[in-house]
Design a protein around this motif. Structure first.
Motif, PDB file in Angstrom:
ATOM      1  N   GLU A 169      -3.546  -1.023  -2.643  1.00  0.00           N
ATOM      2  CA  GLU A 169      -2.839  -0.066  -1.791  1.00  0.00           C
ATOM      3  C   GLU A 169      -3.057  -0.385  -0.315  1.00  0.00           C
ATOM      4  N   LYS A 208      -0.172  -1.316   2.538  1.00  0.00           N
ATOM      5  CA  LYS A 208      -0.038  -0.582   3.802  1.00  0.00           C
ATOM      6  C   LYS A 208      -0.049  -1.540   4.992  1.00  0.00           C
ATOM      7  N   ILE A 257       2.657   0.203  -7.353  1.00  0.00           N
ATOM      8  CA  ILE A 257       2.512   1.048  -6.159  1.00  0.00           C
ATOM      9  C   ILE A 257       3.661   0.738  -5.212  1.00  0.00           C
ATOM     10  N   TYR A 258       4.196   1.783  -4.557  1.00  0.00           N
ATOM     11  CA  TYR A 258       5.303   1.619  -3.611  1.00  0.00           C
ATOM     12  C   TYR A 258       4.915   2.321  -2.306  1.00  0.00           C
ATOM     13  N   ILE A 259       4.732   1.541  -1.237  1.00  0.00           N
ATOM     14  CA  ILE A 259       4.427   2.075   0.095  1.00  0.00           C
ATOM     15  C   ILE A 259       5.591   1.751   1.015  1.00  0.00           C
ATOM     16  N   GLN A 304       3.660   6.307   6.961  1.00  0.00           N
ATOM     17  CA  GLN A 304       3.651   5.583   5.693  1.00  0.00           C
ATOM     18  C   GLN A 304       3.798   6.575   4.543  1.00  0.00           C
ATOM     19  N   HIS A 330       4.245   7.279   0.316  1.00  0.00           N
ATOM     20  CA  HIS A 330       4.112   6.822  -1.073  1.00  0.00           C
ATOM     21  C   HIS A 330       5.383   7.219  -1.829  1.00  0.00           C
ATOM     22  N   ARG A 331       6.024   6.242  -2.435  1.00  0.00           N
ATOM     23  CA  ARG A 331       7.222   6.520  -3.230  1.00  0.00           C
ATOM     24  C   ARG A 331       6.992   6.070  -4.661  1.00  0.00           C
ATOM     25  N   SER A 332       7.738   6.669  -5.570  1.00  0.00           N
ATOM     26  CA  SER A 332       7.620   6.286  -6.984  1.00  0.00           C
ATOM     27  C   SER A 332       8.369   4.986  -7.227  1.00  0.00           C
TER      28      SER A 332
END
Length: 502
Positions: free
Chosen positions: A141, A145, A171-173, A180, A182-184
């Motif tokens: 993560e 980022k 993980i989707y940033i 920043q 966090h998206r699914s």
């Protein structure tokens, strides 16, 4: 397009202002009685300034031509015309034009070289700061980022980074301005399918341009750059963008390797604890099992053969013997895995080893007949007789469990030039195709066997493979091709020029 047009107009305005200023100063010099050479130098300075403060060679060349025209128009006789009375001025014009061209070209080139050097310095600083941050990143993560922030700062647009590697969850940033998010992840498998072995530099999607980040062995991540970015900007920053993604790829590879090592270490620790537990239980079980077998055997000798209790006692003895064999297998496996059993090879006759194994099995299953096929030639083979006997015993025991009394079991041996082949065949139920790849895995037992087959815990074949591999041989299991049943074959290497007795 608007930026390009604005840049052109700005350069044209600078050219006009500088040449106009040079002309005004030339008029002032004329009124003050300065020589014409000062005016020529003034126009050369104008050309130099235009080349310095505009972009491209064309404005420097254009300023040289315009300066020559202005000098001819305002400062040579006849004034305010483009005619020339004195032929000497033609030489002056030629020298002035050539000098202007050279000055413009050198100044523009120096400016471009300075710009490239500054860009390289800026790129080096960006990559240094990026590498420093990535080296401190502790997890995936954090890497995402840093990557999203760096690329977004470089291109001044929103950037998303999606991790789709194998060592952790996707993980989707997304970097949106300074925030920043966090998206699914929509569908990690679909992303892997699309971007793995992508033959183009990037993939144009609805949301933006998708760039794959490939690791040493597989796709690691995808960088999505918003479509508001200019194509020219992407091309200008192409090398730096790829350098950033290469650094991100190396950081992700490093973290994946670290995760894998931690998991391997944890797995080894669990395996060690399980082996210690099995070893402790097995040691504790051996003594009572020996007592049960001895007592049941004594009671069978003291009981009349026609007594109905004889069958019960025989069942107790056989089950205790089976449990004792299981315990011995567990102890053997743990010793082999720990490297505590050393292979002591001596020249042995495989016929004797097979005979001892059959005798052991027949003691537990006196009603079963085992056929033996031995070649006429006699050879001595380097092996640890006790361990190879255990291999054959385990294979025979496995065959007995999977066959009925009337179904034949055969042990055979044969030789090639440099190999001994030993096979154990039966005419039982065979091996389910789903079980074939897992035959020699520890603790693996078939889930498709018939209900009347006595189940083990999946150690016998694992021990066989470990012992045979330690001897430098191979072992395989398969269904018979000539009839119903299973066949297990293991090989042992023969010495070069091995002794043969006929």
């Amino acid at each position: 397009m608007m930026i390009k047009r604005k840049e052109i107009l700005n350069s044209q305005l600078k050219l006009s202002v500088i040449v106009f200023a040079a002309t005004i100063l030339g008029k002032i010099f004329t009124e003050l009685g300065f020589p014409e050479t000062n005016i020529v130098v003034m126009y050369l300075l104008a050309v130099l300034l235009v080349a310095r403060f505009t972009s491209g060679y064309q404005y420097g060349i254009l300023s040289a031509v315009v300066s020559l025209i202005c000098y001819n128009y305002f400062f040579t006789e006849p004034y305010h015309t483009l005619a020339v009375n004195d032929p000497g001025y033609l030489i002056t014009f030629s020298i002035m034009l050539i000098t202007s061209f050279l000055t413009s070209a050198l100044t523009t080139k120096e400016k471009l070289l300075t710009k490239e050097a500054n860009e390289r310095g800026e790129e080096s600083q960006i990559l240094y700061m990026l590498s420093s941050k990535l080296s401190d990143a502790a997890d995936m993560e954090a890497v995402l980022k840093i990557a999203a922030e760096s690329i977004s700062h470089l291109l001044q647009v929103n950037v998303g980074c999606i991790y789709v590697g194998r060592q952790s969850e996707p993980i989707y940033i997304q970097q949106s301005g300074k925030e920043q998010i966090h998206r699914s992840v929509p569908d990690a498998d679909e992303i892997r399918k699309i971007y793995t072995d992508l033959r183009t530099e990037y993939l144009e999607e609805e949301e933006g341009y998708g760039y794959p980040v490939n690791g040493r062995e597989h796709l690691l991540a995808v960088v999505r750059i918003d479509k508001t970015v200019y194509t020219k900007q992407l091309q200008e920053k192409k090398k730096l963008l790829h350098s950033i993604m290469e650094n991100v790829s190396m950081a992700m590879d490093r973290i994946e390797v670290t995760i894998e090592r931690v998991r391997d270490r944890e797995s080894m620790e669990r395996e060690r604890e399980r082996a210690n537990l099995l070893r402790a239980i097995s040691h504790d079980l051996r003594t009572p099992l020996s007592g049960i077998m001895g007592t049941s055997e004594m009671l069978m000798d003291m009981t009349d053969k026609e007594d109905r209790r004889q069958e019960l006692l025989q069942g107790i003895y056989q089950d205790a013997d089976w449990l004792k064999s299981l315990v011995e297998n567990i102890l053997s496996l743990t010793r082999l895995q720990d490297g505590k059993i050393v292979i002591h090879k001596e020249m042995e006759a495989i016929e004797e080893v097979i005979g001892c194994a059959i005798a052991h099995v027949e003691r537990s299953f006196p009603e079963r007949e085992i056929q033996v096929e031995i070649p006429e030639e006699f050879r001595l083979v380097p092996m640890d007789a006790k361990l190879i006997e255990q291999v054959i015993t385990n294979l025979l025991d496995n065959a007995v469990k999977h066959t009925r009394p009337r179904e034949a079991i055969t042990v055979s041996a044969s030789y090639t030039e440099d190999t001994l082949l030993v096979s154990v065949r039966d005419e039982g139920e065979g091996i389910d195709e789903a079980d074939v790849p897992n035959l020699f895995k520890i603790f693996y037992t078939s889930k498709t066997r018939s209900a009347d087959v006595k189940r083990g815990i999946g150690l016998g074949l694992t021990i066989c493979e470990t012992v045979v591999n330690a001897h430098g041989g191979t072992i395989t299991g398969r269904n018979r091709t000539d009839r119903k049943g299973a066949e297990f074959i293991f090989t042992l290497p023969l010495p070069e020029g091995g002794r043969e007795i006929v």
